[in-house]
Design a protein around this motif. Sequence first.
Motif, short mmCIF file in Angstrom:
data_model
loop_
_atom_site.label_atom_id
_atom_site.label_comp_id
_atom_site.label_asym_id
_atom_site.label_seq_id
_atom_site.Cartn_x
_atom_site.Cartn_y
_atom_site.Cartn_z
N ALA A 104 0.82 -1.22 0.00
CA ALA A 104 0.00 0.00 0.00
C ALA A 104 0.85 1.27 0.00
N LEU A 105 1.99 1.25 0.69
CA LEU A 105 2.85 2.44 0.70
C LEU A 105 3.38 2.76 -0.69
N GLU A 106 3.78 1.72 -1.42
CA GLU A 106 4.28 1.95 -2.78
C GLU A 106 3.18 2.48 -3.69
N LEU A 107 1.99 1.91 -3.55
CA LEU A 107 0.87 2.38 -4.37
C LEU A 107 0.49 3.82 -4.03
N LEU A 108 0.50 4.16 -2.74
CA LEU A 108 0.22 5.55 -2.35
C LEU A 108 1.27 6.51 -2.89
N ALA A 109 2.54 6.09 -2.85
CA ALA A 109 3.60 6.94 -3.39
C ALA A 109 3.41 7.15 -4.89
N LEU A 110 3.03 6.10 -5.61
CA LEU A 110 2.77 6.25 -7.05
C LEU A 110 1.59 7.17 -7.32
N VAL A 111 0.55 7.06 -6.51
CA VAL A 111 -0.62 7.93 -6.70
C VAL A 111 -0.24 9.39 -6.45
N PHE A 112 0.47 9.65 -5.35
CA PHE A 112 0.87 11.03 -5.06
C PHE A 112 1.82 11.59 -6.11
N ALA A 113 2.78 10.79 -6.57
CA ALA A 113 3.69 11.25 -7.62
C ALA A 113 2.92 11.52 -8.90
N GLY A 114 1.94 10.68 -9.21
CA GLY A 114 1.12 10.91 -10.40
C GLY A 114 0.30 12.18 -10.29
N LEU A 115 -0.26 12.44 -9.12
CA LEU A 115 -1.03 13.67 -8.92
C LEU A 115 -0.16 14.91 -9.05
N ILE A 116 1.03 14.85 -8.50
CA ILE A 116 1.94 15.99 -8.59
C ILE A 116 2.38 16.20 -10.04
N ALA A 117 2.71 15.11 -10.74
CA ALA A 117 3.12 15.23 -12.15
C ALA A 117 1.96 15.77 -12.99
N TRP A 118 0.74 15.31 -12.72
CA TRP A 118 -0.42 15.81 -13.45
C TRP A 118 -0.63 17.30 -13.20
N ARG A 119 -0.46 17.72 -11.95
CA ARG A 119 -0.64 19.14 -11.63
C ARG A 119 0.42 20.00 -12.31
N VAL A 120 1.65 19.52 -12.31
CA VAL A 120 2.72 20.27 -12.99
C VAL A 120 2.43 20.33 -14.48
N TRP A 121 1.99 19.21 -15.06
CA TRP A 121 1.70 19.18 -16.49
C TRP A 121 0.56 20.15 -16.84
N LYS A 122 -0.51 20.16 -16.01
CA LYS A 122 -1.61 21.08 -16.25
C LYS A 122 -1.17 22.54 -16.11
N LYS A 123 -0.28 22.79 -15.16
CA LYS A 123 0.23 24.15 -14.95
C LYS A 123 1.05 24.60 -16.15
N MET A 124 1.82 23.67 -16.71
CA MET A 124 2.64 24.02 -17.87
C MET A 124 1.81 24.19 -19.12
#
Length: 100
Positions: free
Chosen positions: A78-98
């Motif tokens: 679960a920790l690895e999956l949570l880390a992937l979800v958070f990294a994906g959300l951050i990458a998505w937010r950066v991509w949307k901002k760009m």
Amino acid sequence: MRRRRMLERSQRARETRDRMGGGDFNPAGMIRIAGFGAAIVVAVAVYIGFHRGDETIYDGRWGVMERLIRPIIFGANALELLALVFAGLIAWRVWKKMQS
């Protein structure tokens, strides 16, 4: 003469972008926040690891965290999956901002 027109055009584009709020993106600030978050995670992990000395994490009140490290799907916990979800959300937010 062409260089002057290009400089004026780029200056106007920069001013327009600043007016629209596109100048708010600061990657250095995001990197600092990520470093601060990593430092907090490490500090919490060290506290949990050394708080009770000879006891393991599963003996005390932190024993409920054992569920987070049990494999769930394809050997991932679960920790690895949570880390992937958070990294994906951050990458998505950066991509949307760009994009804007």
